[in-house]
Scaffold this active site. Structure first.
Site, PDB file in Angstrom:
ATOM      1  N   HIS A  62      24.674 -29.720   6.829  1.00  0.00           N
ATOM      2  CA  HIS A  62      23.382 -29.044   6.643  1.00  0.00           C
ATOM      3  C   HIS A  62      23.374 -28.279   5.322  1.00  0.00           C
ATOM      4  O   HIS A  62      23.650 -27.086   5.278  1.00  0.00           O
ATOM      5  CB  HIS A  62      23.117 -28.098   7.805  1.00  0.00           C
ATOM      6  N   HIS A  64      21.100 -27.854   1.414  1.00  0.00           N
ATOM      7  CA  HIS A  64      19.925 -28.127   0.586  1.00  0.00           C
ATOM      8  C   HIS A  64      20.361 -27.965  -0.870  1.00  0.00           C
ATOM      9  O   HIS A  64      20.578 -26.842  -1.329  1.00  0.00           O
ATOM     10  CB  HIS A  64      18.797 -27.139   0.897  1.00  0.00           C
ATOM     11  N   ARG A  66      18.524 -29.109  -3.424  1.00  0.00           N
ATOM     12  CA  ARG A  66      17.286 -28.852  -4.179  1.00  0.00           C
ATOM     13  C   ARG A  66      16.930 -29.885  -5.246  1.00  0.00           C
ATOM     14  O   ARG A  66      15.924 -29.712  -5.935  1.00  0.00           O
ATOM     15  CB  ARG A  66      17.348 -27.467  -4.840  1.00  0.00           C
ATOM     16  N   ASN A  96      13.939 -31.898   2.124  1.00  0.00           N
ATOM     17  CA  ASN A  96      12.788 -31.110   1.661  1.00  0.00           C
ATOM     18  C   ASN A  96      12.940 -30.694   0.202  1.00  0.00           C
ATOM     19  O   ASN A  96      12.924 -29.520  -0.161  1.00  0.00           O
ATOM     20  CB  ASN A  96      12.542 -29.898   2.557  1.00  0.00           C
ATOM     21  N   HIS A 234      20.437 -25.671  13.685  1.00  0.00           N
ATOM     22  CA  HIS A 234      20.480 -24.200  13.607  1.00  0.00           C
ATOM     23  C   HIS A 234      19.781 -23.515  14.782  1.00  0.00           C
ATOM     24  O   HIS A 234      18.822 -22.754  14.607  1.00  0.00           O
ATOM     25  CB  HIS A 234      19.956 -23.683  12.277  1.00  0.00           C
ATOM     26  N   ASP A 305      23.824 -24.386   6.621  1.00  0.00           N
ATOM     27  CA  ASP A 305      22.413 -24.280   6.225  1.00  0.00           C
ATOM     28  C   ASP A 305      22.321 -23.646   4.838  1.00  0.00           C
ATOM     29  O   ASP A 305      21.538 -22.723   4.602  1.00  0.00           O
ATOM     30  CB  ASP A 305      21.579 -23.517   7.241  1.00  0.00           C
ATOM     31  N   HIS A 309      18.096 -19.994  -3.268  1.00  0.00           N
ATOM     32  CA  HIS A 309      16.882 -19.645  -3.991  1.00  0.00           C
ATOM     33  C   HIS A 309      17.270 -18.690  -5.124  1.00  0.00           C
ATOM     34  O   HIS A 309      18.285 -17.996  -5.049  1.00  0.00           O
ATOM     35  CB  HIS A 309      15.872 -18.944  -3.082  1.00  0.00           C
TER      36      HIS A 309
END
Length: 445
Positions: A62, A64, A66, A96, A234, A305, A309
């Site tokens: 899991h 991200h 980006r 995503n 999650h 997860d 950012h």
């Protein structure tokens, strides 16, 4: 004459399917060729592991990274560098991105971007959307695809399946395990006014327990009707766990490191929006329920997860701030600290971060220190004590919610298919990550 190995890991304590025991490990052609007393055998390279524990390579299912679209936050090179620095040998990357990973061309684009740039092995999720439901059964069989991910409640990005008929259609279109972000979109919209400006402590008030529970109850019911295997990502509430326990013939579940480690309201008071994640960190009773689920064998997988950012995205006025925390680089040391505190055994840690992911998703050749498996190892010093610091974080955003926390238990080397990729906090090998292979799609290419 003794067999010559490409690499011998000598004198370590190995976590194997048979238990924990002192043993040497011999590697040849990228796979585990021998386990036992091998110290007299010849080897081109020796890794001295005395005093260290040799774990199967950690698989973080899991993350991200980006890319494409939000390279100011992270990319495949920086994210995978963070992974191997943290002892992670393989990752599943989420869909995503911008654009979201919803077509064959976009899957192929990610695989092309990853080639010769990612330091760890990798697979990519296809995102379910209203536009691609009919194509999901074909998309899930593409090489390098971990499966299909469906967002049942809105989070970062534009992917969303919020209508029951859409969710059921997606469940009926395909046969591999479908992974879901389980929050109810209608309830999120109805309760948005409860997210009080400037007060991130209201994040779990807005995205409350019932938002998660009713979504998970619904998707379990629909998956049962569709005859489809399901993976609930999650999970955060005590109320969801009995529902999943009653559906174990087809349902598996992930707990994420932040929900096992942080607790509300303390984390919001200390970190502000740097504790903001979807689904949210909740109060202590939910965290304790997750730990009971780990002890009882209900939790199949622990993932990070990892969702980076920029500081600018995190430093505005809540709720106009981004949800997501960094985590791939700190997964191992945070969980090893839990091992040292007695919350779980080292064997259980290895299961939920290696054997569990391999079992749940059918990853070929991964997840165990056993003959014939890929020679992927996370080598750790269980006694090492260090402070996690932002300056250690390799992710492009450059921060961690665990900055300043001292942990006991640290990865000292990451070995991927017999190649030492990280040693003593330094990446020592060129990017050599490859696309993961899955039992259900070995003949699909």
């Amino acid at each position: 004459m003794s067999e010559a190995f490409d690499l011998m890991i000598r004198g370590g304590t190995c976590v194997t399917p048979s238990g924990i025991a002192d043993a040497d490990v011999g590697v040849k052609d990228g796979r585990i060729a021998a386990i036992g007393a091998l110290s007299q055998g010849p080897a081109a390279e020796i890794f001295e592991a005395r005093g260290l524990h040799v774990l199967p390579g950690i698989i973080d299912t899991h993350v991200h990274f980006r890319e494409p679209g939000n390279l100011e936050k992270e990319d495949m090179e920086t994210g995978s560098r963070a992974a191997v620095l943290g002892g992670v040998t393989a990752v599943f990357e989420m869909p995503n991105t911008n654009p979201p990973t919803t077509t064959k061309l976009l899957v192929e684009d990610k695989l092309k971007r990853a080639a010769a740039r990612m330091y760890c092995d990798h697979a990519f999720y296809v995102g379910a959307s209203p536009e691609n439901i009919d194509a999901l059964s074909e998309l899930e069989l593409l090489p390098g695809v971990a499966g299909v991910k469906a967002f049942l409640g809105s989070s970062t990005g534009s992917l969303l399946l919020d209508k029951e008929e859409m969710i059921l259609a997606a469940l009926k279109c395909g046969r591999r395990r479908l992974a879901v972000h389980s929050e109810d979109e209608a309830r999120l919209r109805a309760r948005a006014r409860l997210a009080m400006p400037g007060d991130p402590r209201t994040h779990p008030v807005w995205r409350d327990v019932e938002t998660a529970r009713i979504s998970t109850e619904r998707v379990l019911r629909l998956a049962r009707a569709a005859g489809r295997r399901l993976h609930v990502l999650h999970v955060t509430t005590a109320e969801e766990l009995p529902l999943i326990a009653a559906s174990r013939e087809f349902a598996t579940v992930e707990a994420a490191v932040p929900h096992l480690t942080l607790v509300a309201p303390e984390c919001y008071e200390r970190l502000g929006t740097y504790a903001q994640i979807n689904p949210p960190v909740r109060e202590a009773r939910h965290r304790e329920a997750l730990w009971r689920g780990l002890a009882d064998g209900l939790i199949d997988v622990v993932g990070s997860d990892h969702a980076p950012h920029t500081r600018a995205d995190k430093s505005g006025i809540y709720p106009q701030t981004a949800s997501g925390l960094t985590g791939v680089q700190t997964l191992a040391t945070i969980m090893l600290d839990h091992v040292n505190s007695g919350r779980l055994s080292l064997e259980r840690f290895a299961h939920v971060t290696s054997a569990g992911p391999a079992r749940v998703f059918g990853i070929a050749g991964k997840g165990r220190v056993a003959l014939g498996f890929d020679a992927d190892f996370t080598i750790v010093d269980l006694r090492a004590k260090r402070r996690i610091e932002n300056r250690w974080i390799a992710s492009r955003c450059g921060w961690t919610p665990y900055d300043g926390i001292e942990t006991t238990g640290w990865p000292v080397a990451t070995i991927l298919r017999g190649r030492v990729v990280m040693r003593d906090d330094t990446v020592v090998d060129a990017s050599s990550g490859q696309a993961l292979r899955f039992l259900e799609t070995l003949n699909a290419a």
